[in-house]
Write a protein that holds these residues in place. Sequence first.
Motif, PDB file in Angstrom:
ATOM      1  N   GLY A   1       0.802  -1.213   0.000  1.00 43.73           N
ATOM      2  CA  GLY A   1       0.000   0.000   0.000  1.00 43.73           C
ATOM      3  C   GLY A   1       0.835   1.262   0.000  1.00 43.73           C
ATOM      4  N   SER A   2       0.156   2.381  -0.200  1.00 49.07           N
ATOM      5  CA  SER A   2       0.761   3.708  -0.147  1.00 49.07           C
ATOM      6  C   SER A   2      -0.360   4.685   0.167  1.00 49.07           C
ATOM      7  CB  SER A   2       1.404   4.067  -1.502  1.00 49.07           C
ATOM      8  OG  SER A   2       0.404   4.167  -2.507  1.00 49.07           O
ATOM      9  N   SER A   3      -0.012   5.923   0.398  1.00 49.43           N
ATOM     10  CA  SER A   3      -1.055   6.919   0.651  1.00 49.43           C
ATOM     11  C   SER A   3      -1.978   7.049  -0.554  1.00 49.43           C
ATOM     12  CB  SER A   3      -0.421   8.273   0.995  1.00 49.43           C
ATOM     13  OG  SER A   3       0.416   8.715  -0.075  1.00 49.43           O
ATOM     14  N   MET A   4      -1.418   6.893  -1.756  1.00 47.61           N
ATOM     15  CA  MET A   4      -2.214   6.964  -2.980  1.00 47.61           C
ATOM     16  C   MET A   4      -3.192   5.801  -3.054  1.00 47.61           C
ATOM     17  SD  MET A   4      -2.674   8.541  -6.023  1.00 47.61           S
ATOM     18  CE  MET A   4      -1.215   9.266  -6.783  1.00 47.61           C
ATOM     19  N   SER A   5      -2.727   4.584  -2.784  1.00 54.33           N
ATOM     20  CA  SER A   5      -3.623   3.424  -2.864  1.00 54.33           C
ATOM     21  C   SER A   5      -4.677   3.474  -1.768  1.00 54.33           C
ATOM     22  CB  SER A   5      -2.826   2.118  -2.790  1.00 54.33           C
ATOM     23  OG  SER A   5      -2.211   1.957  -1.533  1.00 54.33           O
ATOM     24  N   ASP A   6      -4.317   3.958  -0.581  1.00 51.53           N
ATOM     25  CA  ASP A   6      -5.308   4.110   0.491  1.00 51.53           C
ATOM     26  C   ASP A   6      -6.427   5.046   0.051  1.00 51.53           C
ATOM     27  OD1 ASP A   6      -3.747   2.468   2.028  1.00 51.53           O
ATOM     28  OD2 ASP A   6      -2.988   4.044   3.352  1.00 51.53           O
TER      29      ASP A   6
ATOM     30  N   MET B   1      -7.578  10.174  -9.641  1.00 49.75           N
ATOM     31  CA  MET B   1      -6.206   9.764  -9.974  1.00 49.75           C
ATOM     32  C   MET B   1      -5.748   8.628  -9.065  1.00 49.75           C
ATOM     33  SD  MET B   1      -4.116  13.206 -11.063  1.00 49.75           S
ATOM     34  CE  MET B   1      -4.565  14.180  -9.635  1.00 49.75           C
ATOM     35  N   ALA B   2      -6.171   8.670  -7.796  1.00 49.18           N
ATOM     36  CA  ALA B   2      -5.808   7.598  -6.870  1.00 49.18           C
ATOM     37  C   ALA B   2      -6.474   6.284  -7.273  1.00 49.18           C
ATOM     38  CB  ALA B   2      -6.208   7.983  -5.448  1.00 49.18           C
ATOM     39  N   LEU B   3      -7.739   6.358  -7.685  1.00 51.33           N
ATOM     40  CA  LEU B   3      -8.433   5.147  -8.134  1.00 51.33           C
ATOM     41  C   LEU B   3      -7.799   4.610  -9.411  1.00 51.33           C
ATOM     42  CD1 LEU B   3     -10.754   3.131  -7.876  1.00 51.33           C
ATOM     43  CD2 LEU B   3     -12.184   4.727  -9.161  1.00 51.33           C
ATOM     44  N   TYR B   4      -7.465   5.488 -10.349  1.00 50.19           N
ATOM     45  CA  TYR B   4      -6.808   5.043 -11.580  1.00 50.19           C
ATOM     46  C   TYR B   4      -5.468   4.371 -11.272  1.00 50.19           C
ATOM     47  CZ  TYR B   4     -10.126   7.847 -14.338  1.00 50.19           C
ATOM     48  OH  TYR B   4     -11.253   8.363 -14.913  1.00 50.19           O
ATOM     49  N   HIS B   5      -4.750   4.927 -10.320  1.00 51.79           N
ATOM     50  CA  HIS B   5      -3.461   4.342  -9.916  1.00 51.79           C
ATOM     51  C   HIS B   5      -3.668   2.929  -9.385  1.00 51.79           C
ATOM     52  CE1 HIS B   5       0.127   3.761  -7.323  1.00 51.79           C
ATOM     53  NE2 HIS B   5       0.734   4.441  -8.272  1.00 51.79           N
ATOM     54  N   LEU B   6      -4.742   2.729  -8.616  1.00 54.42           N
ATOM     55  CA  LEU B   6      -5.062   1.408  -8.076  1.00 54.42           C
ATOM     56  C   LEU B   6      -5.398   0.427  -9.201  1.00 54.42           C
ATOM     57  CD1 LEU B   6      -5.461   0.254  -5.105  1.00 54.42           C
ATOM     58  CD2 LEU B   6      -7.908   0.507  -5.543  1.00 54.42           C
TER      59      LEU B   6
ATOM     60  N   LEU C   1      -9.989  15.964 -15.934  1.00 55.25           N
ATOM     61  CA  LEU C   1      -8.593  15.958 -15.492  1.00 55.25           C
ATOM     62  C   LEU C   1      -7.697  16.734 -16.450  1.00 55.25           C
ATOM     63  CD1 LEU C   1      -8.220  12.241 -14.298  1.00 55.25           C
ATOM     64  CD2 LEU C   1      -8.471  14.281 -12.877  1.00 55.25           C
ATOM     65  N   ALA C   2      -7.970  16.620 -17.757  1.00 53.52           N
ATOM     66  CA  ALA C   2      -7.171  17.356 -18.738  1.00 53.52           C
ATOM     67  C   ALA C   2      -7.284  18.859 -18.512  1.00 53.52           C
ATOM     68  CB  ALA C   2      -7.619  16.987 -20.151  1.00 53.52           C
ATOM     69  N   LYS C   3      -8.487  19.308 -18.174  1.00 57.84           N
ATOM     70  CA  LYS C   3      -8.683  20.736 -17.897  1.00 57.84           C
ATOM     71  C   LYS C   3      -7.946  21.171 -16.637  1.00 57.84           C
ATOM     72  CE  LYS C   3     -13.200  20.921 -20.165  1.00 57.84           C
ATOM     73  NZ  LYS C   3     -14.656  21.098 -19.973  1.00 57.84           N
ATOM     74  N   GLN C   4      -7.665  20.207 -15.765  1.00 60.66           N
ATOM     75  CA  GLN C   4      -6.914  20.495 -14.545  1.00 60.66           C
ATOM     76  C   GLN C   4      -5.405  20.378 -14.751  1.00 60.66           C
ATOM     77  OE1 GLN C   4      -8.621  21.543 -11.665  1.00 60.66           O
ATOM     78  NE2 GLN C   4     -10.212  21.576 -13.251  1.00 60.66           N
ATOM     79  N   GLY C   5      -4.999  20.083 -15.996  1.00 59.38           N
ATOM     80  CA  GLY C   5      -3.576  19.992 -16.302  1.00 59.38           C
ATOM     81  C   GLY C   5      -2.928  18.706 -15.855  1.00 59.38           C
ATOM     82  N   VAL C   6      -3.716  17.652 -15.670  1.00 57.27           N
ATOM     83  CA  VAL C   6      -3.173  16.372 -15.224  1.00 57.27           C
ATOM     84  C   VAL C   6      -2.399  15.720 -16.363  1.00 57.27           C
ATOM     85  CG1 VAL C   6      -3.756  14.060 -14.402  1.00 57.27           C
ATOM     86  CG2 VAL C   6      -4.995  16.054 -13.527  1.00 57.27           C
ATOM     87  N   GLY C   7      -1.205  15.244 -16.099  1.00 61.33           N
ATOM     88  CA  GLY C   7      -0.374  14.588 -17.106  1.00 61.33           C
ATOM     89  C   GLY C   7      -0.692  13.120 -17.234  1.00 61.33           C
ATOM     90  N   LYS C   8       0.129  12.438 -18.028  1.00 62.94           N
ATOM     91  CA  LYS C   8      -0.163  11.040 -18.354  1.00 62.94           C
ATOM     92  C   LYS C   8      -0.161  10.132 -17.130  1.00 62.94           C
ATOM     93  CE  LYS C   8       4.620   9.778 -19.365  1.00 62.94           C
ATOM     94  NZ  LYS C   8       5.539   9.215 -20.362  1.00 62.94           N
ATOM     95  N   SER C   9       0.619  10.456 -16.094  1.00 63.17           N
ATOM     96  CA  SER C   9       0.692   9.574 -14.930  1.00 63.17           C
ATOM     97  C   SER C   9      -0.611   9.519 -14.157  1.00 63.17           C
ATOM     98  CB  SER C   9       1.816  10.036 -13.996  1.00 63.17           C
ATOM     99  OG  SER C   9       1.562  11.353 -13.533  1.00 63.17           O
ATOM    100  N   GLY C  10      -1.494  10.480 -14.374  1.00 59.17           N
ATOM    101  CA  GLY C  10      -2.742  10.493 -13.629  1.00 59.17           C
ATOM    102  C   GLY C  10      -3.921   9.947 -14.391  1.00 59.17           C
ATOM    103  N   LEU C  11      -3.702   9.486 -15.629  1.00 62.79           N
ATOM    104  CA  LEU C  11      -4.816   9.057 -16.462  1.00 62.79           C
ATOM    105  C   LEU C  11      -5.059   7.551 -16.357  1.00 62.79           C
ATOM    106  CD1 LEU C  11      -4.174  11.234 -19.628  1.00 62.79           C
ATOM    107  CD2 LEU C  11      -5.829  11.631 -17.806  1.00 62.79           C
ATOM    108  N   PHE C  12      -6.220   7.121 -16.826  1.00 65.64           N
ATOM    109  CA  PHE C  12      -6.646   5.729 -16.767  1.00 65.64           C
ATOM    110  C   PHE C  12      -6.142   5.033 -18.021  1.00 65.64           C
ATOM    111  CE2 PHE C  12     -10.641   2.864 -16.143  1.00 65.64           C
ATOM    112  CZ  PHE C  12      -9.812   1.830 -15.758  1.00 65.64           C
TER     113      PHE C  12
END
Length: 673
Positions: A150-155, A215-220, A273-284
Amino acid sequence: METGNFEYTALPEDDGLVLRLLKLIPGPKTAPLICKLVFETFQMPEIPQEHDAKPNPQTKPNCVAYEPLSYTWGDPNPTSFIKLNNCPFGVTKNLEAALRHLRDLHVERTLWVDAICIDQGNNREKEILIPHMASIYCNASKVAVWLGEGSSMSDRGMNFAAQINQCFKETARNTVGGFGPQSIEDESFLGLMRRETTIANVKHLCEPSFADQWMALYHLLRRPWWERAWVLQEIVLAKSATVYCGDQSQPWAIIGNAARVACITRSIVSSMLAKQGVGKSGLFCNSRNVEGLVVTRLQWMQLHYRPQKIPFEYYEITAGTIQGPKQFITANIGRKSLYPQDKIFSVLGLLPRDVARSIKPDYDNPSHKVLKEAVQAFIKVTGSLNIICSSQYSPWQEEMFPSWIPNWERPFRMPVYADQNHAGLGYFDILGSRSAEVKFSEDLSFLTAKGCIVGEISDILYEWAYLPGLKKIRGNLDTDETEVLLEEVHPNGLQVERKVLRSGLEEPWQPWTWDFEDDYWKIVGPYAKQLPSDEIDALEIFLLCLRTRWAVMKSRIPAPDQTTFLTETEKAQRAQDYVITQALLIGRTLAYLVQGNIGFVPDFTKSGDLVCLLIGCNAPVILRKQIGGTFIFIGDCRVSEFMHGEGITGLETGKYTLESFCIGPPSNSSSKI
């Protein structure tokens, strides 16, 4: 005291199924892991089948409760050690972490873990146990799914999954009297809910204030577990499952529903997310595998466990109820496994019994031979040729595979029309409910099927004539290894712009996606009201409107009256039709037939290719004749005039002739016929 390297004792013979179970000795998290293996005999009932009135009862209750572990091996080389029956035993780093987190402080836990409970150095033992893997997971008290440390992101992702689940409580209360988080009843209600209802329930979560949670859910959902071939059967057959990630855990019903919601809302949330400037690491970037796993479980539940208390109108009836087992044998296409043979061996429990029994797990058998034998067995038992439509020709196809064998290593280039497994596709029975009439060559390089020729391709790329504003984009949007340069092309075929859209890799075999929303409404808008939209599917509506538009362009019929056009409100109500149609046209081109018909065909189709109807196949197919008289299978297609039994009429009247087509590899390969 350590007594030396661990040595397996052979599984004893018994009237039932003998398994090794892993007893995980209690202890604090940081203490050394101590386990012991014990033998237990089980009377495992058979996996329920579609035609069974109800799941087979157990002939004898299984007294021992155990939890199979569903996880990913990672690096198969042992890097950590546990103590097993007082001996050191090497395990992978990920398995060591799973055992450490699953261990209780006070109570012994009984698990079944493939890397420990099966002698991995004994191929014979693996071949004996593989046919029973489905029963091991299906008859367990609960399946433990381990996503990793786990990590803070996965939590945050695990907690957001629970928050998503809460959004459906009011809908559940008003329809089925409420629900809890773990039963099949509840999972069916959530998983089979109509898409528009799902979106309406979570719409408030698609705002910028929830960007971090998405982004946290996508990371999971990008964890390696979602890509592994073996987990498909493990989670599909689980009667109950708990998902663990580090110290966090949630019932599968919650995680599975969140994954389904993430797939359904992907375009909405990605835009936010794109409008928020999120890069590729935050996408599904793993939606194909995630959606495939979740949908396959839901299809299995529809076939076997459909709850009675849920009102019919709340179901999104998927084609699993029509398509039957075909989606299970091809479900691992594009998923990852250590051995290619496991793409088939890992779904044996999901296949019709006669198919599964005719496939003998044998790791000494070359992978290409295993795949050929599996497809042959499936066709012979089911009488259906739909499986060959998952073989999508490209010039880069490996020579060891005949053109009628799907490639389990690469994801589909385009939707399979014969599947009826996609939103927007109807069910078709082009030559009547007849079983395929086939023969196979001795080495399985050639399949000879009976059918008839109904057309010949004159030209392709007619979409440019119909859709002046069309752009086509190529790129794989589901990988996360580098940035992809997506091409936009115009009718002259020249590249007009290259831009970085999102993560991914660009390969020559990757398909084109159509971008044509404005033109879509210009085509559909004037004519859609005249079509019975409740009787025909979205792709058929678009194709029929195209055909009418062509007749207007050729002055064969008058232009439509303005009063027949869709209003803006009506367009909004049909907005999903464009999304569905766009998805169904990936990797396709619009072809014109010598006979005057138009239809959607694979993008590698050429002039002179034949449109054929094969007995046992639910869609027309494209075949390419070679020197010597054999054929290459290109893929299935959609031509309106041949979807509703016209082939039967043509055969009866003598318009078409029933003949045999010998389908195999390119003509530079040879085989005994």
